[in-house]
Design an enzyme around this catalytic site. Structure first.
Site, PDB file in Angstrom:
ATOM      1  N   PHE A  66       1.741  -2.336   3.813  1.00  0.00           N
ATOM      2  CA  PHE A  66       2.497  -1.138   3.438  1.00  0.00           C
ATOM      3  C   PHE A  66       2.808  -0.302   4.684  1.00  0.00           C
ATOM      4  O   PHE A  66       1.911   0.108   5.376  1.00  0.00           O
ATOM      5  CB  PHE A  66       1.720  -0.305   2.424  1.00  0.00           C
ATOM      6  CG  PHE A  66       1.416  -1.075   1.153  1.00  0.00           C
ATOM      7  CD1 PHE A  66       2.395  -1.839   0.525  1.00  0.00           C
ATOM      8  CD2 PHE A  66       0.145  -1.078   0.607  1.00  0.00           C
ATOM      9  CE1 PHE A  66       2.120  -2.545  -0.616  1.00  0.00           C
ATOM     10  CE2 PHE A  66      -0.153  -1.774  -0.558  1.00  0.00           C
ATOM     11  CZ  PHE A  66       0.851  -2.514  -1.150  1.00  0.00           C
ATOM     12  N   TRP A  76       7.000   4.489  -1.290  1.00  0.00           N
ATOM     13  CA  TRP A  76       6.366   4.401   0.025  1.00  0.00           C
ATOM     14  C   TRP A  76       5.678   3.050   0.225  1.00  0.00           C
ATOM     15  O   TRP A  76       5.596   2.540   1.346  1.00  0.00           O
ATOM     16  CB  TRP A  76       5.339   5.534   0.163  1.00  0.00           C
ATOM     17  CG  TRP A  76       4.558   5.520   1.440  1.00  0.00           C
ATOM     18  CD1 TRP A  76       4.898   6.065   2.641  1.00  0.00           C
ATOM     19  CD2 TRP A  76       3.271   4.905   1.637  1.00  0.00           C
ATOM     20  NE1 TRP A  76       3.908   5.839   3.562  1.00  0.00           N
ATOM     21  CE2 TRP A  76       2.894   5.130   2.976  1.00  0.00           C
ATOM     22  CE3 TRP A  76       2.397   4.197   0.803  1.00  0.00           C
ATOM     23  CZ2 TRP A  76       1.697   4.676   3.513  1.00  0.00           C
ATOM     24  CZ3 TRP A  76       1.201   3.734   1.338  1.00  0.00           C
ATOM     25  CH2 TRP A  76       0.870   3.978   2.664  1.00  0.00           C
ATOM     26  N   HIS A  77       5.215   2.432  -0.873  1.00  0.00           N
ATOM     27  CA  HIS A  77       4.499   1.164  -0.763  1.00  0.00           C
ATOM     28  C   HIS A  77       5.439  -0.013  -0.512  1.00  0.00           C
ATOM     29  O   HIS A  77       4.979  -1.088  -0.121  1.00  0.00           O
ATOM     30  CB  HIS A  77       3.690   0.899  -2.037  1.00  0.00           C
ATOM     31  CG  HIS A  77       2.514   1.808  -2.183  1.00  0.00           C
ATOM     32  ND1 HIS A  77       2.612   3.090  -2.695  1.00  0.00           N
ATOM     33  CD2 HIS A  77       1.200   1.633  -1.861  1.00  0.00           C
ATOM     34  CE1 HIS A  77       1.413   3.654  -2.697  1.00  0.00           C
ATOM     35  NE2 HIS A  77       0.541   2.804  -2.204  1.00  0.00           N
ATOM     36  N   GLY A  78       6.711   0.160  -0.752  1.00  0.00           N
ATOM     37  CA  GLY A  78       7.651  -0.927  -0.499  1.00  0.00           C
ATOM     38  C   GLY A  78       8.899  -0.805  -1.346  1.00  0.00           C
ATOM     39  O   GLY A  78       8.914  -0.117  -2.372  1.00  0.00           O
TER      40      GLY A  78
END
Length: 279
Positions: free
Chosen positions: A279, A128-130
């Protein structure tokens, strides 16, 4: 909430960024003091940056009549990974629980499926952060911590002696803080090679760290986080995140005057983006 959020962002997080960024900027060998300083500093930088952002949002929300949920509840006082994810980024962890973990089956089936579900949701939480393998590895690392805790939790023994119980709890808090810090190394690293390089140096030199070196590790960090540590210790002991707001007038005046002075003289002004804006 707005003032405290601004303080921990502008005075703490943005000053600690000056310690963190040069160390992680290049994939070159570093010494143990610089690496540990950068890891510890980043642990407090990302907390103060994101908790500051969340507090500002909550404060602005209250000004307009909205009651936004608490997003951080003293996460570095956690004794295990399960407790950590109940205290850190609560809005995301509850969303993952409600919309990923439970629909996958949660802990309603056998132990293998429960552990599988934990691992899957933590990898997705990292992703989800990248779209980076370092984020995936960070999610897998926390997934592995949750799995190990889930497996060994039944074998923990109860301690009746109150003083000994407090000592054990302190050891658990310090130990898990360092496990979390290693996760932050994975999260902040620019590449797999940087993770490998830093880990090899930590493995080779950490046990041989002298008292003087350990002092140098914290020398530049402690001036920025001292007030945070005092505030959080009081919040933890009183079990009240708004305890500073409830102090008597004299203590409150001294507290705010000190924070405003530090902000004015040493705060980093200018357009310093919040970390989580990416993010």
């Amino acid at each position: 909430l707005i003032f405290w959020g601004l303080f921990i962002k502008i005075f703490i997080a943005d000053n600690l960024a000056r310690i963190v960024n040069p160390v992680f900027a290049i994939d070159q060998p570093q010494n143990i003091v610089n690496i540990l300083s950068a890891i510890y500093a980043f642990a407090f930088q990302i907390f103060c940056d994101f908790a500051g952002y969340s507090n500002i949002a909550r404060g602005l929300g209250k000004c307009m009549g909205f009651d936004i949920m608490v997003n951080f509840n003293l996460p570095y006082f956690s004794t295990n990974p399960r407790e950590f994810w109940k205290r850190w980024h609560i809005s995301l962890s509850t969303w993952i629980r409600d919309y990923l973990y439970i629909p996958l089956g949660g802990n309603r089936h056998n132990i293998f499926k429960t552990l599988r579900n934990l691992f899957i949701v933590m990898i997705l939480g990292g992703l989800w952060h990248g779209a980076s393998w370092t984020f995936v590895l960070w999610g897998a690392y926390h997934g592995a911590l949750l799995i190990l805790y889930h497996l060994f939790e039944p074998f923990q023994f109860n301690i009746s002696n109150l003083k000994f119980k407090k000592i054990i709890k302190l050891i658990k808090i310090i130990s898990f803080f360092h496990l979390t810090c290693f996760g932050w190394l994975i999260f902040r690293a620019q590449s797999w090679q940087q993770i490998i390089n830093f880990t090899q140096i930590l493995e080779a030199d950490c046990l041989d760290l002298t008292f003087k070196q350990y002092f140098l590790v914290w020398k530049d960090i402690m001036p920025y986080i001292f007030i945070l540590l005092v505030v959080q210790l009081i919040q933890y002991w009183k079990n009240d995140l708004l305890i500073m707001y409830k102090m008597n007038v004299l203590r409150k005046t001294i507290f705010y005057f000190t924070c405003i002075t530090l902000l004015t003289i040493w705060g980093i002004t200018g357009a310093q983006d919040f970390i989580y804006f990416q993010f």
